[in-house]
Enzyme design. Sequence first.
Site, PDB file in Angstrom:
ATOM      1  N   HIS A 150       0.814  -1.216   0.000  1.00 34.22           N
ATOM      2  CA  HIS A 150       0.000   0.000   0.000  1.00 34.22           C
ATOM      3  C   HIS A 150       0.850   1.270   0.000  1.00 34.22           C
ATOM      4  O   HIS A 150       0.346   2.364  -0.235  1.00 34.22           O
ATOM      5  CB  HIS A 150      -0.983   0.003   1.184  1.00 34.22           C
ATOM      6  CG  HIS A 150      -0.339   0.273   2.525  1.00 34.22           C
ATOM      7  ND1 HIS A 150      -0.045  -0.722   3.426  1.00 34.22           N
ATOM      8  CD2 HIS A 150       0.040   1.427   3.114  1.00 34.22           C
ATOM      9  CE1 HIS A 150       0.491  -0.188   4.515  1.00 34.22           C
ATOM     10  NE2 HIS A 150       0.544   1.116   4.348  1.00 34.22           N
TER      11      HIS A 150
ATOM     12  N   ASP B  82      -0.272  -7.602   1.363  1.00 38.41           N
ATOM     13  CA  ASP B  82       0.258  -6.245   1.455  1.00 38.41           C
ATOM     14  C   ASP B  82       1.782  -6.230   1.432  1.00 38.41           C
ATOM     15  O   ASP B  82       2.432  -5.442   2.123  1.00 38.41           O
ATOM     16  CB  ASP B  82      -0.253  -5.534   2.714  1.00 38.41           C
ATOM     17  CG  ASP B  82      -0.183  -4.015   2.585  1.00 38.41           C
ATOM     18  OD1 ASP B  82       0.123  -3.532   1.480  1.00 38.41           O
ATOM     19  OD2 ASP B  82      -0.406  -3.316   3.595  1.00 38.41           O
TER      20      ASP B  82
ATOM     21  N   SER C 256       5.127   2.088   7.866  1.00 40.39           N
ATOM     22  CA  SER C 256       4.642   0.967   7.057  1.00 40.39           C
ATOM     23  C   SER C 256       5.726   0.488   6.101  1.00 40.39           C
ATOM     24  O   SER C 256       6.331   1.280   5.383  1.00 40.39           O
ATOM     25  CB  SER C 256       3.402   1.386   6.261  1.00 40.39           C
ATOM     26  OG  SER C 256       2.306   1.598   7.103  1.00 40.39           O
TER      27      SER C 256
END
Length: 449
Positions: free
Chosen positions: A179, A217, A295
């Site tokens: 993402h 992801d 992230s």
Amino acid sequence: MNHFLKMVSRSCGRKSLIRVVAIAAAGSGLFYGSSNPDSKTRISLSIPATLHESVLVQRQMSQSFTPHSPFISSDCWQFGNVSLVSSRVNPASSGSIKKEYPVTKEAPVKEETTGDVKDGKDSCCRCLGRDTIANAAARVCPAVVNLSAPREFLGILSGRGIGSGAIVDADGTILTCAHVVVDFHGSRALPKGKVDVTLQDGRTFEGTVLNADFHSDIAIVKINCKTPLPAAKLGTSSKLCPGDWVVAMGCPHYLQNTVTAGIVSCVDRKSSDLGLGGMRREYLQTDCAINAGNSGGPLVNIDGEIVGVNIMKVAAADGLSFAVPIDSAAKIIEQFKKNGRVVRPWLGLKMLDLNDMIIAQLKERDPSFPNVKSGVLVPVVTPGSPAHRAGFLPSDVVIKFDGEPVQSIKEIIEIMGDRVGEPLKVVVQRANDKLVTLTVIPEEANPDM
């Protein structure tokens, strides 16, 4: 007491006395006393070894004195504004008094010139020393990168997204979150174009997204460099236990070289526990502090190995962070190399791991429920699915899959791997302990599921 101070003053001098008191206070020095009716009372001042190197003491710190009282009281002595704490020791014979020295573990020491880490001679790989976290971070830090990719909304550039990653191969292969570098339409990846990659030493590169997987992801970004790049070592997440120390690394809010530490809270947090739909996933739950920009950054064990990829946190809570286990990420990477994408077999079964409590409840509801101690229950069979065509029925208990005894859904998923279109033998146990062998041919799962 006054006599004792006079003796110290005469023996050491005023300046030396002040130095002795300062060292004792700063190093948490303790007075130890022992006495014997047949011998003189001995008082010594013990100074931590670490202070001997930094402070020059002109006289030996352990010296015998003879105060009036045969005991040392357990109150505090005042030397100006400095307090020293003493302890009372019961009388003992001189023959029974032994010198005891504290035994300590030496923490790993980092070489200033090379950045290498070496263990002390008494170091323990499972012990947490003062430099354990620092050394673990130092091993991985050069491989941590900051990622910045364009962000679009309805085809209009609306800014840049930020994230982190880790170089896992000296050729410039970077492991990160999908993402961070890819826009998804449904579950299909729409590349964001080039990704700006900034290394810890300040060098910048233009990266290309090689692969990205929506469900896990996980993504791979590649940069090109004429010289080998620092790469982090991949560990194994299967050895982690709740309570193990871990380190989260990344670039939150563009703040490079950020390190936070915490412990593993759960090693198999299911996606359904977090209210996430779609395919079944499992995450590592930690209490490491992560924020926007973390992230894709690595989760590291105390050995300096990557054991997870930080992916998300619970916004309305503290200490609830989640990472993709590195064992799962490694399988994704292998499929990227083998197939160019992730191939997931689909059976069309909803499954439930059985335990003693669930089995007892099912037996209470239906006495004909099979007599099993473990296995995987099939509550629902999707009509028209490979499992339906193979003859699976609701309430079947899977006890063997492709010839291997199974006790969990995870084991079934691992056995299937990416085997699509290959017949698999499955043994199920039904009501009244009827054993049936079925042959199922998995299909590739719809990526939009």
